[in-house]
Scaffold this active site. Structure first.
Site, PDB file in Angstrom:
ATOM      1  N   HIS A 101       0.839  -1.204   0.000  1.00 21.48           N
ATOM      2  CA  HIS A 101       0.000   0.000   0.000  1.00 21.48           C
ATOM      3  C   HIS A 101       0.872   1.252   0.000  1.00 21.48           C
ATOM      4  O   HIS A 101       1.978   1.264   0.551  1.00 21.48           O
ATOM      5  CB  HIS A 101      -0.984  -0.001   1.169  1.00 21.48           C
ATOM      6  CG  HIS A 101      -0.368  -0.029   2.540  1.00 21.48           C
ATOM      7  ND1 HIS A 101       0.055   1.116   3.194  1.00 21.48           N
ATOM      8  CD2 HIS A 101      -0.126  -1.055   3.400  1.00 21.48           C
ATOM      9  CE1 HIS A 101       0.516   0.794   4.394  1.00 21.48           C
ATOM     10  NE2 HIS A 101       0.431  -0.515   4.540  1.00 21.48           N
ATOM     11  N   ASP A 123      -0.166   4.309   1.081  1.00 21.87           N
ATOM     12  CA  ASP A 123      -0.552   5.301   2.081  1.00 21.87           C
ATOM     13  C   ASP A 123       0.151   5.035   3.410  1.00 21.87           C
ATOM     14  O   ASP A 123       0.687   3.955   3.655  1.00 21.87           O
ATOM     15  CB  ASP A 123      -2.067   5.311   2.290  1.00 21.87           C
ATOM     16  CG  ASP A 123      -2.608   3.948   2.706  1.00 21.87           C
ATOM     17  OD1 ASP A 123      -2.172   2.929   2.140  1.00 21.87           O
ATOM     18  OD2 ASP A 123      -3.468   3.894   3.611  1.00 21.87           O
ATOM     19  N   ASP A 170       6.379   0.765   7.100  1.00 23.49           N
ATOM     20  CA  ASP A 170       4.986   0.415   6.808  1.00 23.49           C
ATOM     21  C   ASP A 170       4.393   1.436   5.839  1.00 23.49           C
ATOM     22  O   ASP A 170       3.728   2.375   6.264  1.00 23.49           O
ATOM     23  CB  ASP A 170       4.198   0.382   8.124  1.00 23.49           C
ATOM     24  CG  ASP A 170       2.768  -0.070   7.967  1.00 23.49           C
ATOM     25  OD1 ASP A 170       2.438  -0.691   6.950  1.00 23.49           O
ATOM     26  OD2 ASP A 170       1.965   0.202   8.880  1.00 23.49           O
ATOM     27  N   GLU A 181      -5.071   1.590   2.417  1.00 23.22           N
ATOM     28  CA  GLU A 181      -5.054   0.394   3.263  1.00 23.22           C
ATOM     29  C   GLU A 181      -5.216   0.755   4.728  1.00 23.22           C
ATOM     30  O   GLU A 181      -5.814   0.005   5.507  1.00 23.22           O
ATOM     31  CB  GLU A 181      -3.740  -0.365   3.046  1.00 23.22           C
ATOM     32  CG  GLU A 181      -3.678  -1.748   3.693  1.00 23.22           C
ATOM     33  CD  GLU A 181      -3.179  -1.751   5.126  1.00 23.22           C
ATOM     34  OE1 GLU A 181      -3.293  -2.800   5.790  1.00 23.22           O
ATOM     35  OE2 GLU A 181      -2.684  -0.698   5.600  1.00 23.22           O
ATOM     36  N   GLU A 208       4.125  -6.258   3.891  1.00 24.09           N
ATOM     37  CA  GLU A 208       3.893  -5.629   5.193  1.00 24.09           C
ATOM     38  C   GLU A 208       5.019  -6.022   6.161  1.00 24.09           C
ATOM     39  O   GLU A 208       5.699  -7.044   5.976  1.00 24.09           O
ATOM     40  CB  GLU A 208       2.551  -6.100   5.765  1.00 24.09           C
ATOM     41  CG  GLU A 208       1.329  -5.573   5.027  1.00 24.09           C
ATOM     42  CD  GLU A 208       0.909  -4.192   5.488  1.00 24.09           C
ATOM     43  OE1 GLU A 208       1.683  -3.536   6.228  1.00 24.09           O
ATOM     44  OE2 GLU A 208      -0.190  -3.757   5.101  1.00 24.09           O
ATOM     45  N   HIS A 255       3.457   2.869  12.812  1.00 27.88           N
ATOM     46  CA  HIS A 255       2.425   3.709  13.445  1.00 27.88           C
ATOM     47  C   HIS A 255       2.945   4.459  14.671  1.00 27.88           C
ATOM     48  O   HIS A 255       2.166   4.771  15.580  1.00 27.88           O
ATOM     49  CB  HIS A 255       1.199   2.871  13.841  1.00 27.88           C
ATOM     50  CG  HIS A 255       0.487   2.237  12.685  1.00 27.88           C
ATOM     51  ND1 HIS A 255      -0.792   1.751  12.779  1.00 27.88           N
ATOM     52  CD2 HIS A 255       0.867   2.006  11.409  1.00 27.88           C
ATOM     53  CE1 HIS A 255      -1.177   1.241  11.622  1.00 27.88           C
ATOM     54  NE2 HIS A 255      -0.163   1.391  10.769  1.00 27.88           N
TER      55      HIS A 255
END
Length: 385
Positions: free
Chosen positions: A78, A80, A110, A142, A167, A354
């Site tokens: 992904h 984003d 990520d 995603e 991932e 994150h």
């Protein structure tokens, strides 16, 4: 224009912000990343299709294909990232910083960093080497709606048989993961003076009964379902946030609860929702309140790729690890819906995702390149008919 170096590609992708978020004021387009990738993959001979996402302006997928025919290999990721808190970073999240044998930046782990590794793995092959196609998928959203992966399900990738999503898994293959449902319950009662409960119907008290029922359902699911491959071997339900009422001396007229469910492989998300609706319907009648129940987004089903799948066995050989399970959700189930054997395998660590100062350790690059080349050679170059 010459193809940029691995590090230059990495830096350019980080410098193109592509945050996806359920809060509109934070949500951004991913087109800058998509066009960078398309330009670079074109240089390598890929045929690039940019797929706009209906209903999501400024969002698109990239489907880049080298070679032709059935079968082959899909390498997916992904484009984003999640939002960030720049004030908590040691440096600009959108600028590549190298320190401590790491590359720091939002998306380094990520998972924008996976795409330059794909390009590095491919750049030394010739287009004529490919007996089966290599397809690079770069998806939108995603981290929020998974709208990009849902759009792919309607596209023409049904001929591909094997897919790896990069991932962050610490170079360990993952063949199973839990699903995720995010749900909301709104209760509408009747306000009134708190001195006389008969003057209204208390939505907070009704929510107390709803929560009790939800926890009973959770206990039943956890008694019925168990998978020791997961570190948390049972399905979970998290009561995330609750809002209701406006004053101590008023009967509460409205209350809302948002929660998530993470089902194990084998559990049917729609059956779980049906069970919840049935319980809520009974409570609404008993408590004389209106109960509205809606998903916050369609949800992601669990992923389960067979332990004896060819892709799983090959990735176990290439990494030296047995394929395992994780609790976080990915786009894998959508690729499985397209008929592919799908595995999750990437160089980053989920513990770095994150959060501030996200990074990719440079010691992961060469092992990941070796894995990618092993996959490409098996499924695209040295094809066993």
């Amino acid at each position: 224009m010459p193809l940029p170096s691995l590090k230059q590609q990495f830096a350019a992708l980080l410098a193109s912000p592509s945050i996806s978020c359920t809060q509109p004021e934070l949500d951004q387009s991913n087109l800058g990343v998509i066009h960078l990738l398309a330009d670079w993959l074109n240089e390598l001979g890929f045929a690039c299709q940019i797929q706009p996402i209906d209903g999501y302006p400024g969002k698109a997928n990239l489907i880049a294909t080298l070679g032709s025919g059935p079968g082959g290999l899909v390498l997916a990721g992904h484009t984003d990232t999640v939002p960030c808190n720049p004030d908590r970073w040691q440096s600009d999240p959108f600028s590549l910083r190298e320190a401590d044998n790491r590359w720091y930046g939002l998306g380094s782990c990520d998972m924008k960093g996976f795409f330059p590794l794909i390009i590095e793995a491919v750049r030394h092959y010739r287009a004529s080497d490919f007996r089966r196609p290599l397809i690079v998928l770069a998806t939108a959203d995603e981290e929020s709606s998974m709208s990009g992966a849902r759009a792919l399900v309607a596209d023409s990738l049904h001929a591909a048989r094997h897919a790896v999503i990069g991932e962050p898994t610490g170079l360990k293959p993952i063949r199973l993961h839990k699903g995720i449902l995010m749900e909301r319950i709104d209760i509408i009662g009747q306000a009134g003076h708190s001195s006389d409960p008969s003057l209204g119907h208390n939505a907070l008290e009704a929510m107390h009964a709803v929560i009790s029922d939800l926890l009973t359902l959770r206990a039943g699911w956890q008694k019925q379902w168990h998978n020791p491959l997961f570190s948390v071997p049972v399905p979970t339900m998290n009561l995330g946030c609750i809002h209701g009422g406006d004053n101590p001396n008023r009967i509460c007229a409205r209350c809302a609860l948002e929660f998530d469910i993470r089902p194990l492989p084998g559990m049917d998300p729609e059956q779980l929702r049906s069970d919840i609706r049935s319980h809520l319907s009974q409570l609404a009648a008993e408590l004389q309140v209106q109960i509205d129940y809606q998903p916050l987004f369609p949800g992601v089903p669990p992923m389960d790729t067979a332990a004896d799948a060819e892709l799983v066995r090959l990735c176990e050989q290439l990494t030296g690890y047995s394929a395992g399970a994780v609790a976080f959700a990915t786009e894998g189930p959508f690729l499985n819906q397209l008929g592919m054997q799908t595995l999750i395998l990437g160089p980053g660590d989920i513990a770095q995702a994150h959060q501030p100062d996200e990074y990719l350790g440079l010691e992961r690059i060469d092992p990941m390149l070796a894995i990618l080349r092993g996959l490409i050679e098996r499924f695209c170059l040295r094809v066993a008919d």
